[in-house]
Scaffold this motif. Structure first.
Motif, PDB file in Angstrom:
ATOM      1  N   ARG A  17       0.836  -1.213   0.000  1.00  0.00           N
ATOM      2  CA  ARG A  17       0.000   0.000   0.000  1.00  0.00           C
ATOM      3  C   ARG A  17       0.864   1.253   0.000  1.00  0.00           C
ATOM      4  NH1 ARG A  17      -5.371   0.410   1.660  1.00  0.00           N
ATOM      5  NH2 ARG A  17      -4.770   2.311   2.749  1.00  0.00           N
ATOM      6  N   TRP A  18       1.911   1.267   0.823  1.00  0.00           N
ATOM      7  CA  TRP A  18       2.784   2.433   0.891  1.00  0.00           C
ATOM      8  C   TRP A  18       3.481   2.656  -0.449  1.00  0.00           C
ATOM      9  CZ3 TRP A  18       8.060   3.261   0.434  1.00  0.00           C
ATOM     10  CH2 TRP A  18       8.482   4.542   0.793  1.00  0.00           C
ATOM     11  N   LEU A  19       4.014   1.587  -1.042  1.00  0.00           N
ATOM     12  CA  LEU A  19       4.704   1.701  -2.319  1.00  0.00           C
ATOM     13  C   LEU A  19       3.765   2.183  -3.427  1.00  0.00           C
ATOM     14  CD1 LEU A  19       6.875  -1.537  -2.152  1.00  0.00           C
ATOM     15  CD2 LEU A  19       7.715   0.832  -2.057  1.00  0.00           C
ATOM     16  N   ILE A  20       2.554   1.662  -3.455  1.00  0.00           N
ATOM     17  CA  ILE A  20       1.582   2.079  -4.467  1.00  0.00           C
ATOM     18  C   ILE A  20       1.244   3.560  -4.300  1.00  0.00           C
ATOM     19  CG2 ILE A  20      -0.828   1.794  -5.227  1.00  0.00           C
ATOM     20  CD1 ILE A  20      -0.426  -1.251  -4.481  1.00  0.00           C
ATOM     21  N   ALA A  21       1.007   3.987  -3.071  1.00  0.00           N
ATOM     22  CA  ALA A  21       0.687   5.397  -2.816  1.00  0.00           C
ATOM     23  C   ALA A  21       1.833   6.298  -3.261  1.00  0.00           C
ATOM     24  CB  ALA A  21       0.374   5.608  -1.339  1.00  0.00           C
ATOM     25  N   GLU A  22       3.061   5.906  -2.951  1.00  0.00           N
ATOM     26  CA  GLU A  22       4.224   6.702  -3.347  1.00  0.00           C
ATOM     27  C   GLU A  22       4.377   6.741  -4.862  1.00  0.00           C
ATOM     28  OE1 GLU A  22       6.483   8.574  -1.399  1.00  0.00           O
ATOM     29  OE2 GLU A  22       4.798   8.294  -0.036  1.00  0.00           O
ATOM     30  N   TRP A  23       4.159   5.621  -5.512  1.00  0.00           N
ATOM     31  CA  TRP A  23       4.299   5.547  -6.960  1.00  0.00           C
ATOM     32  C   TRP A  23       3.242   6.415  -7.651  1.00  0.00           C
ATOM     33  CZ3 TRP A  23       8.096   3.643  -9.886  1.00  0.00           C
ATOM     34  CH2 TRP A  23       7.874   3.497 -11.253  1.00  0.00           C
ATOM     35  N   CYS A  24       2.046   6.466  -7.090  1.00  0.00           N
ATOM     36  CA  CYS A  24       0.947   7.232  -7.696  1.00  0.00           C
ATOM     37  C   CYS A  24       0.992   8.727  -7.367  1.00  0.00           C
ATOM     38  CB  CYS A  24      -0.397   6.667  -7.240  1.00  0.00           C
ATOM     39  SG  CYS A  24      -0.771   5.036  -7.911  1.00  0.00           S
ATOM     40  N   ALA A  25       1.707   9.108  -6.334  1.00  0.00           N
ATOM     41  CA  ALA A  25       1.706  10.506  -5.879  1.00  0.00           C
ATOM     42  C   ALA A  25       2.027  11.517  -6.987  1.00  0.00           C
ATOM     43  CB  ALA A  25       2.641  10.674  -4.686  1.00  0.00           C
ATOM     44  N   PRO A  26       3.033  11.293  -7.818  1.00  0.00           N
ATOM     45  CA  PRO A  26       3.288  12.265  -8.888  1.00  0.00           C
ATOM     46  C   PRO A  26       2.145  12.370  -9.898  1.00  0.00           C
ATOM     47  CG  PRO A  26       5.213  10.884  -8.532  1.00  0.00           C
ATOM     48  CD  PRO A  26       4.084  10.285  -7.733  1.00  0.00           C
ATOM     49  N   TRP A  27       1.471  11.257 -10.171  1.00  0.00           N
ATOM     50  CA  TRP A  27       0.337  11.290 -11.097  1.00  0.00           C
ATOM     51  C   TRP A  27      -0.808  12.113 -10.513  1.00  0.00           C
ATOM     52  CZ3 TRP A  27       0.439   5.282 -11.747  1.00  0.00           C
ATOM     53  CH2 TRP A  27       1.519   4.919 -12.566  1.00  0.00           C
ATOM     54  N   VAL A  28      -1.047  11.963  -9.211  1.00  0.00           N
ATOM     55  CA  VAL A  28      -2.096  12.744  -8.553  1.00  0.00           C
ATOM     56  C   VAL A  28      -1.707  14.217  -8.556  1.00  0.00           C
ATOM     57  CG1 VAL A  28      -3.298  13.157  -6.368  1.00  0.00           C
ATOM     58  CG2 VAL A  28      -2.924  10.807  -7.156  1.00  0.00           C
ATOM     59  N   ALA A  29      -0.464  14.516  -8.219  1.00  0.00           N
ATOM     60  CA  ALA A  29       0.004  15.906  -8.177  1.00  0.00           C
ATOM     61  C   ALA A  29      -0.108  16.578  -9.547  1.00  0.00           C
ATOM     62  CB  ALA A  29       1.445  15.962  -7.677  1.00  0.00           C
TER      63      ALA A  29
END
Length: 128
Positions: A17-29
């Motif tokens: 979950r942590w890795l997925i959230a970190e990986w997606c963060a730039p896409w959300v930003a």
């Protein structure tokens, strides 16, 4: 594409979950993926990865990619032979609703058999 191999341990769910959230963060930003899509992906990833840890066999392989621009596809593989089921659960059951949530919240989902006698991949897509 993001890909990680994790041990078949309950702790792997939180790590994934942590890795997925970190990986997606730039896409959300960058407004390329909706934050709600990522939150749903994290919830469903927890369910599918937990199933792989509890009911699967061997290492748990998690892959995440973007499809069709703003959609996400998550795949979870293990070496176990059983396929996930969506079944009627008793109202007082403490487990067994994970795949029903995947079916309800995802845009599409499915399973694929691995090469050889064992192994499977459970995948889902979220987004437009």
């Amino acid at each position: 594409m993001f890909h990680v191999v994790l041990p078949p341990s309950p702790r792997s769910v939180g790590v994934a979950r942590w890795l997925i959230a970190e990986w997606c963060a730039p896409w959300v930003a960058a407004s390329q993926v909706e934050e709600d899509t990522v939150e749903s992906a994290l919830l469903l990833a927890s369910e599918v990865i937990t199933n792989a840890v509890v009911h699967g066999d061997g290492m748990v392989r998690v892959s995440l990619s973007r499809v069709d621009g703003s959609s996400l596809r998550l795949e979870v593989s293990d070496d176990g032979g059983g396929m996930p089921l969506i079944g009627a659960q008793r109202a007082d059951a403490e487990s067994g609703r994970g795949m029903a949530m995947v079916e309800l919240l995802s845009t599409r989902w499915g399973t694929e058999l691995g090469v050889g006698p064992l192994g499977k991949t459970v995948w889902f897509e979220l987004g437009a």
